[in-house]
Structures are given as C-alpha cells and as structure tokens.
Write a protein that holds these residues in place. Structure first.
Motif, PDB file in Angstrom:
ATOM      1  N   CYS A 284      50.766   9.698  47.832  1.00 56.20           N
ATOM      2  CA  CYS A 284      50.561   9.154  49.176  1.00 56.20           C
ATOM      3  C   CYS A 284      49.289   9.706  49.804  1.00 56.20           C
ATOM      4  N   ALA A 285      48.904  10.931  49.447  1.00 53.16           N
ATOM      5  CA  ALA A 285      47.637  11.473  49.947  1.00 53.16           C
ATOM      6  C   ALA A 285      46.480  10.643  49.410  1.00 53.16           C
ATOM      7  N   GLN A 286      46.599  10.208  48.150  1.00 55.56           N
ATOM      8  CA  GLN A 286      45.539   9.368  47.585  1.00 55.56           C
ATOM      9  C   GLN A 286      45.494   8.013  48.298  1.00 55.56           C
ATOM     10  N   LEU A 287      46.674   7.453  48.578  1.00 56.69           N
ATOM     11  CA  LEU A 287      46.704   6.187  49.329  1.00 56.69           C
ATOM     12  C   LEU A 287      46.127   6.391  50.728  1.00 56.69           C
TER      13      LEU A 287
ATOM     14  N   GLY B  36      41.277   4.353  61.058  1.00 55.00           N
ATOM     15  CA  GLY B  36      41.495   4.927  62.384  1.00 55.00           C
ATOM     16  C   GLY B  36      42.905   4.812  62.925  1.00 55.00           C
ATOM     17  N   ALA B  37      43.881   4.599  62.044  1.00 57.05           N
ATOM     18  CA  ALA B  37      45.259   4.454  62.518  1.00 57.05           C
ATOM     19  C   ALA B  37      45.776   5.770  63.092  1.00 57.05           C
TER      20      ALA B  37
ATOM     21  N   LEU C 119      47.452  11.958  56.924  1.00 53.37           N
ATOM     22  CA  LEU C 119      46.514  11.544  57.973  1.00 53.37           C
ATOM     23  C   LEU C 119      46.698  12.354  59.259  1.00 53.37           C
ATOM     24  N   GLY C 120      47.794  13.115  59.338  1.00 55.40           N
ATOM     25  CA  GLY C 120      48.063  13.886  60.545  1.00 55.40           C
ATOM     26  C   GLY C 120      48.481  13.004  61.719  1.00 55.40           C
ATOM     27  N   VAL C 121      49.216  11.920  61.420  1.00 53.98           N
ATOM     28  CA  VAL C 121      49.658  10.991  62.482  1.00 53.98           C
ATOM     29  C   VAL C 121      51.176  10.795  62.406  1.00 53.98           C
TER      30      VAL C 121
ATOM     31  N   PRO D 269      46.280   1.479  66.954  1.00 55.88           N
ATOM     32  CA  PRO D 269      45.961   1.137  65.568  1.00 55.88           C
ATOM     33  C   PRO D 269      47.034   1.664  64.612  1.00 55.88           C
ATOM     34  N   THR D 270      47.598   0.756  63.844  1.00 59.36           N
ATOM     35  CA  THR D 270      48.786   1.051  63.042  1.00 59.36           C
ATOM     36  C   THR D 270      48.558   0.620  61.595  1.00 59.36           C
TER      37      THR D 270
END
Ligand code: ZN
Length: 191
Positions: free
Chosen positions: A49-52, A60-61, A82-84, A109-110
């Motif tokens: 998932c980090a690669q994705l 910018g999500a 992403l830290g979101v 942004p999602t």
C-alpha cells in the motif's frame, strides 16, 4: 517492487490462482485473485500500500475512502503512508453509503481505493458515495487491476499490477469446452 515481484508475493500466498474458476458473478475465469490472503500479513500489506500511495501521493488527497470489506485494509494502509484519514463506505439497503459518523469536508480531495478493480462497479459506487458526502474524488487506486486497464472512472487511476483477465459466460467458456473441472473458490474479493 516490480509487477512480477508483486505477482510472486500473490502466488506465494495462494492469492493468485490459475485454473478454471466460477466467480460470484457466475462468470468463469482462468484466474482467481483473493487479496485478503496477502493482506492478512500486515508488513506485506503496509509495503504494497505504501507503493500504491507513492503513485497517488501527488494528487493532494487529505482522505482515503474504500468500499468495505475488501478495500478497508488498502484504504487504511494507503492513508497511513500518506499521513491522512481513512474512511470506508458500506451498503445500507443496497446503496453504498458513508456511515458511522464519517464526514468529508466540502470539496475535500479524496482518493478512492480498492483491493481489486474488475469492472469498476464498487469503485464507482464508492465515488458516488464520496461525492454525495461533499468530497471531490481526485484519483482511484487498486492493488490489482484485472480489467487490463480498460476501466475508465473519469479520474486518474493507478494499480500496482495490471492483468487482462478474461471472464466468460459459462455457455461460451473455452475451459468448460475443453473439459477442465471448474472450481468455486470460498469467496471472491471483488464483484
Ligand atoms: Zn468454464
């Protein structure tokens, strides 16, 4: 990781089977993908998932959403990278909805993510749910795209691995015609 290295991980965990399968949709296929068998290993899920996330991070999500259940781990790990925030949608009376008090800010942004995109149906439903909640879908990601890249969701889309997996109506299935026994896997990760 290259596509081949990722496919080797799937094969090692029996998450990518080759043969003759009947899918939940009733269609027959020569390959069967069960991402849960890979995602049960947290370190592997985190790395994939980090690669994705690295392919989608430039959009910018500030929130990631996915359809439950198949997309939940992918959303969570992409959001971690992403830290979101990570949200999920689920069906209520058959309609994909944001529940549990989850909110998205107007125009936020999602990203919408999935484990596997086949026809894009559940991704489309999740996009609609996000938009109805006020979000702005800026991109879509999946670990696997089994549509051969053909699904168009109207926003930028990334997958770690793109496969062109054929599926057949049983009446037209060449594997049935060749007499290969058909296998019904326990459950399917995606419709
Ligand atoms: Zn068949």
């Amino acid at each position: 990781m290259t596509e081949n290295e990722i496919l080797d991980i799937f094969r090692k965990h029996s998450a990518l089977l080759e043969g003759h399968f009947v899918l939940t949709s009733g269609l027959h296929s020569d390959r069967y993908i069960q991402c849960a068998l890979v995602l049960q290993h947290p370190a592997t899920a985190e790395a994939l998932c980090a690669q994705l996330a690295s392919k989608l991070g430039n959009l910018g999500a500030t929130v990631v959403a996915a359809p439950a259940l198949g997309g939940v781990i992918v959303s969570y790990e992409v959001a971690r990278a992403l830290g979101v925030r990570s949200l999920f949608t689920e069906r209520q009376d058959g309609v994909m909805t944001l529940r549990r008090g989850f909110t998205i800010a107007p125009g936020e942004p999602t990203l919408v993510v999935e484990d596997v995109v086949t026809t894009g149906g559940s991704t489309r439903e999740t996009i609609t749910a996000v938009e109805q909640a006020g979000g702005n879908v800026v991109g879509v990601g999946s670990l696997i795209d089994r549509s051969g890249g053909k699904v168009d969701l109207g926003v930028p889309r990334s997958a770690l691995v793109t496969l062109d997996v054929k599926s057949y109506n049983p009446a037209d299935c060449p594997l049935c015609k060749s007499g290969t026994p058909v296998v019904k896997p326990g459950s399917r990760s995606k419709r």
